[in-house]
Design a protein around this motif. Structure first.
Motif, mmCIF file in Angstrom:
data_model
loop_
_atom_site.group_PDB
_atom_site.id
_atom_site.type_symbol
_atom_site.label_atom_id
_atom_site.label_comp_id
_atom_site.label_asym_id
_atom_site.label_seq_id
_atom_site.Cartn_x
_atom_site.Cartn_y
_atom_site.Cartn_z
ATOM 1 N N ALA A 291 0.585 -1.226 -0.034
ATOM 2 C CA ALA A 291 0.018 0.193 0.086
ATOM 3 C C ALA A 291 0.866 1.053 0.094
ATOM 4 N N LEU A 292 1.922 1.352 0.765
ATOM 5 C CA LEU A 292 2.693 2.494 0.970
ATOM 6 C C LEU A 292 3.555 2.585 -0.414
ATOM 7 N N ALA A 293 3.956 1.690 -1.181
ATOM 8 C CA ALA A 293 4.722 1.548 -2.410
ATOM 9 C C ALA A 293 3.746 2.124 -3.382
ATOM 10 N N ILE A 294 2.462 1.849 -3.520
ATOM 11 C CA ILE A 294 1.586 2.316 -4.512
ATOM 12 C C ILE A 294 1.251 3.768 -4.286
ATOM 13 N N LEU A 295 1.201 4.136 -3.064
ATOM 14 C CA LEU A 295 0.761 5.457 -2.605
ATOM 15 C C LEU A 295 2.111 6.467 -3.159
ATOM 16 N N LEU A 296 3.213 5.790 -2.847
ATOM 17 C CA LEU A 296 4.602 6.585 -3.392
ATOM 18 C C LEU A 296 4.831 6.761 -4.936
ATOM 19 N N LEU B 104 3.927 11.741 -6.094
ATOM 20 C CA LEU B 104 3.384 12.975 -5.183
ATOM 21 C C LEU B 104 4.696 13.808 -4.865
ATOM 22 N N LYS B 105 4.428 14.673 -4.366
ATOM 23 C CA LYS B 105 5.458 15.728 -4.043
ATOM 24 C C LYS B 105 6.081 15.289 -2.697
ATOM 25 N N GLY B 106 7.309 15.481 -2.537
ATOM 26 C CA GLY B 106 8.359 15.128 -1.216
ATOM 27 C C GLY B 106 8.324 13.525 -1.138
ATOM 28 N N GLU B 107 8.169 12.859 -2.268
ATOM 29 C CA GLU B 107 8.140 11.408 -2.320
ATOM 30 C C GLU B 107 9.520 10.811 -1.543
ATOM 31 N N SER B 108 10.791 11.491 -1.768
ATOM 32 C CA SER B 108 11.986 10.945 -1.328
ATOM 33 C C SER B 108 11.954 11.295 0.348
ATOM 34 N N PHE B 109 11.108 12.107 0.730
ATOM 35 C CA PHE B 109 11.180 12.420 2.228
ATOM 36 C C PHE B 109 10.197 11.570 2.804
ATOM 37 N N PHE B 110 9.046 11.345 2.300
ATOM 38 C CA PHE B 110 8.227 9.914 2.851
ATOM 39 C C PHE B 110 8.867 8.701 2.850
ATOM 40 N N ARG B 111 9.529 8.421 1.797
ATOM 41 C CA ARG B 111 10.358 7.273 1.695
ATOM 42 C C ARG B 111 11.367 6.771 2.711
#
Lengths: 440, 295
Positions: B88-93, B97-104
């Protein structure tokens, strides 16, 4: 050029591997003959002094401070011997014992180590021929006259005494909250039946937790005190020597008493340490807690006042019996510095050493000639009991059963805590005694 | 000649590691097998051969049965939890979306923490105290008016072990997310576009194109999670200490060997754990080798 680099790196790797092998092999000193020359060949860079390496799990709190105090006494008496404190951290010595087992298998024993007096030492190390009897020290130092007569058999095997007890703790103590008991019109009961009845009253009066208990080992602690209280000292002690039958109806009754006690404990017991459980009493969340008398040191640390914030009594039904445990030191066969180890044991058994250690650690000396001015209210009452009571040994703290037997009992207890099936528990205890205890 | 020399040198270069692995892994496996067939109990080694007695004893041991049950519950919940949350997290990322590397990084960070630290924190969060002593998540639920969520966590009879999967999933799902994310990124954008042109909606695209294409990732993830779950030990100890209720084979092995000196039995548990890991890992290694060869 490339070839050269390859060669150099090859040589480097090989040398690293080789040095690894060498440094692993070297620290094991050749075992010395007991009674042989004590002065070690001076190591390069060493001062050529005598050393004594003492292994313990006293690394924090009053224990570490007590050890430091005793080391000071040692150094004043033996300024020529360098004391090496080889303490390994970890609750109740679990980690330390694993480290010690590894060192012993590598034939690299420390000069002396701490162990719970009794079968924990005897069943493990005497069975492996790793300890020297200490009767000669007891006779030289006159310890037999100053230690209780009923203590000696519990720390001996076949007439040989194998360790020097430094301190004594009592296991069969109930800590209670005087305010809660008073509010509910209860005076501390003296029989198990009355005790359980008072818990029932407390529960009906809305006390959430009549009896506080913590993780699994504290359940074993509660069990051993109830076994003693329910069966009496003679039968209880007979269980551990094989003279009393684990399958007997007395054991069934005792285990039923234990099950009754468990029914009054807190539902989150398994997530509490002994400190958490003891704290429930002084915080007014629970009426009773059964714990060894190190709890008293903890209550003092919390700034609580004896007889105001907490009271104490022997576990109902076990009055007149002192269920003890003790930290003690041993003399290994082939100690690298045998004379240093003996010097340490003399201090550990001396009045000066014990009076330095115990007030700080919060326990009483094994000797009955201590300086009473050094000890607080609870410890003085424990000293009086120690001098007059019959002495019985603790299971949880290594006096009466060897480690193998104890872990088998612990497994049976863990299963019982889930199933609450007394019959299955008793037959598991019978099997444990047959497989790892004296019952054949 | 030159080729030969290079071969010799390269062999010499790997020799130390071959020797080290040979001695410290394979020799000790063999030695453990031998110990597991002996009656060694106590400090002194006793290699008296007793056949499979230790193994038979274990399978008749009620404690070991609890261990297997706990291990099975934990493994299943841990795997399913990590796979679902990770995917789920991978599909969301993957939605640009903006700031993807931050959330990753945020989701990956728990993996860098040791299980002991996670365990201690979750021990506080999952405080099972009831009544006036509510604490941790229970207190939060209580104050938010979600009383029905207040529960006994890992001290729940029988199902307690299930709650240990919670911190484990929290810790490892970020890693699974990273695996899936790299899988998703390797799927060419043209495929999705082609599907859209053919009239497939987003759900159909995931269901029929993307998920089948990342199934190798799922397989690797299962293998990795499987062997991590068999080695869970520190987490349980940090959350709950030594409680038979939350016992798994690894804890039994440690307790029986080092607290009780049942070396033969401890070695037998160790070998059984090794076999279970091997059952998971060996087919995967073979499959991996084959796919590498075919490339």
């Amino acid at each position: 050029m490339k070839k050269l680099l390859t060669l150099i790196s090859l040589v480097l790797i090989l040398s690293i591997v080789l040095s690894g092998c060498v440094s692993q092999a070297s620290p094991t000193p050749a075992p010395q003959e007991p009674g042989g020359a004590v002065t070690e060949p001076a190591e390069p860079g060493g001062q050529g002094r005598q050393q004594v390496e003492v292994f313990s799990w006293w690394t924090g709190g009053g224990e570490a401070a007590g050890l430091e105090a005793m080391i000071k006494v040692f150094q004043a008496e033996y300024p020529d011997i360098e004391f090496i404190n080889a303490a390994v951290a970890g609750g109740a010595g679990t980690n330390a014992r694993a480290v010690l087992a590894t060192r012993l298998q590598a034939n690299d024993p420390p000069d002396s180590w701490q162990g719970h007096a009794g079968q924990e030492l005897i069943g493990t190390y005497v069975a492996a021929n790793q300890l020297e009897p200490l009767n000669f020290l007891y006779e030289e130092e006159g310890w037999l006259e100053v230690m209780p007569e009923t203590l000696i058999p519990l720390i001996s095997q076949d007439g040989n005494i194998y360790s020097v007890p430094v301190n004594i703790h009592r296991a069969n103590v109930v800590w209670y909250n005087p305010a809660i008991l008073e509010e509910n019109g209860i005076t501390m009961p003296t029989t198990l039946e009355d005790w359980f009845a008072s818990m029932e009253d407390l529960k009906n009066a809305g006390v959430e937790t009549p009896l506080a208990m913590g993780e699994q080992w504290t359940a074993m602690h509660l069990m051993e005190t109830i076994l003693l209280a329910s069966m009496g000292e003679a039968n209880y002690s007979g269980l551990w020597t094989g003279e009393f039958d684990w399958a007997s109806p007395e054991v069934t009754t005792a285990l039923e008493h234990f099950a009754t006690a468990l029914s009054y404990t807190n539902s989150d017991a398994t997530s509490l340490t002994w400190q958490d459980a003891a704290q429930l009493v002084v915080n007014g969340d629970a009426a009773y807690n059964v714990m060894g008398d190190w709890a008293e040191g903890y209550f003092r640390e919390l700034g609580k006042t004896p007889n105001v914030d907490y009271g104490w009594a022997p576990v109902p039904g076990s009055d007149g019996v002192f269920q003890f445990l003790s930290d003690s030191f041993v003399l290994p066969v082939g100690a690298p510095n045998r004379d240093g180890a003996i010097a340490w044991l003399k201090i550990a058994g001396s009045q000066a050493g014990q009076d330095a250690f115990n007030p700080v650690k919060g326990s009483i000396p094994a000797r009955n000639d201590a300086d009473r001015s050094l000890y607080g209210e609870y410890l003085l009452s424990a000293m009086d009991d120690w001098a007059s009571d019959i002495v019985a040994g603790s299971l949880t703290h290594g006096v009466v059963a060897n480690d193998s037997w104890k872990t088998e009992i612990d497994t049976a207890l863990g299963l019982f805590l889930q199933s609450r099936d007394v019959a299955a528990f008793q037959s598991a205890l019978v099997a444990a005694c047959a497989s790892s205890g004296p019952c054949q | 000649m030159r080729v030969n020399r290079e071969k010799v040198i390269s062999f010499l270069l790997v020799l130390p590691s071959i020797a080290a692995v040979g001695i410290f892994i394979y020799a000790f496996i063999l030695w453990s097998v031998r110990v597991s067939l002996s009656q060694w109990k106590g400090l002194l080694p006793d290699y008296t051969f007793v056949g499979l007695a230790n193994y038979i004893g274990l399978f008749n041991d009620p404690r070991f049965q609890i261990d297997i049950r706990n291990q099975a519950i934990f493994t299943v919940l841990f795997m399913i939890g990590c796979l679902i949350v990770g995917l789920a997290l991978a599909i969301l990322l993957d939605q640009n979306l903006k700031g993807e590397s931050f959330f990753r990084s945020v989701y990956l960070f728990p993996m860098a923490i040791s299980y002991i630290v996670t365990g201690v924190v979750w021990r506080w969060l999952m405080n099972p105290a009831q009544g006036s002593r509510l604490s941790g998540l229970n207190l939060l639920f209580d104050q938010m008016g979600l009383d029905f969520l207040v529960n006994r966590w890992h001290t729940t009879p029988y199902w307690g072990i299930a709650f240990i999967a919670l911190p484990a999933v929290w810790q490892m799902s970020g890693y699974i997310m990273a695996l899936y994310l790299s899988g998703l990124r390797s799927i060419p954008q043209e495929l999705r576009e082609a599907a859209r042109v053919d009239g497939a909606n987003e759900i159909q695209i995931y269901r029929h194109i993307i998920l089948p294409m990342i199934s190798p990732v799922t397989l690797s993830a299962i293998i990795i999670l499987g062997h991590i779950s068999l080695k869970v030990f520190d987490l349980i100890l940090a959350v709950a200490g030594k409680q038979l209720q939350l016992d798994v084979p690894a804890i039994y092995m440690w307790q029986t060997t080092f607290d009780g000196y049942f070396f033969g039995r401890g070695a037998a548990i160790g070998i059984l754990l090794l076999i279970s890991v091997a059952v998971l890992v060996i087919p995967y290694l073979r499959w991996n080798l084959k796919t590498e060869e075919s490339l």
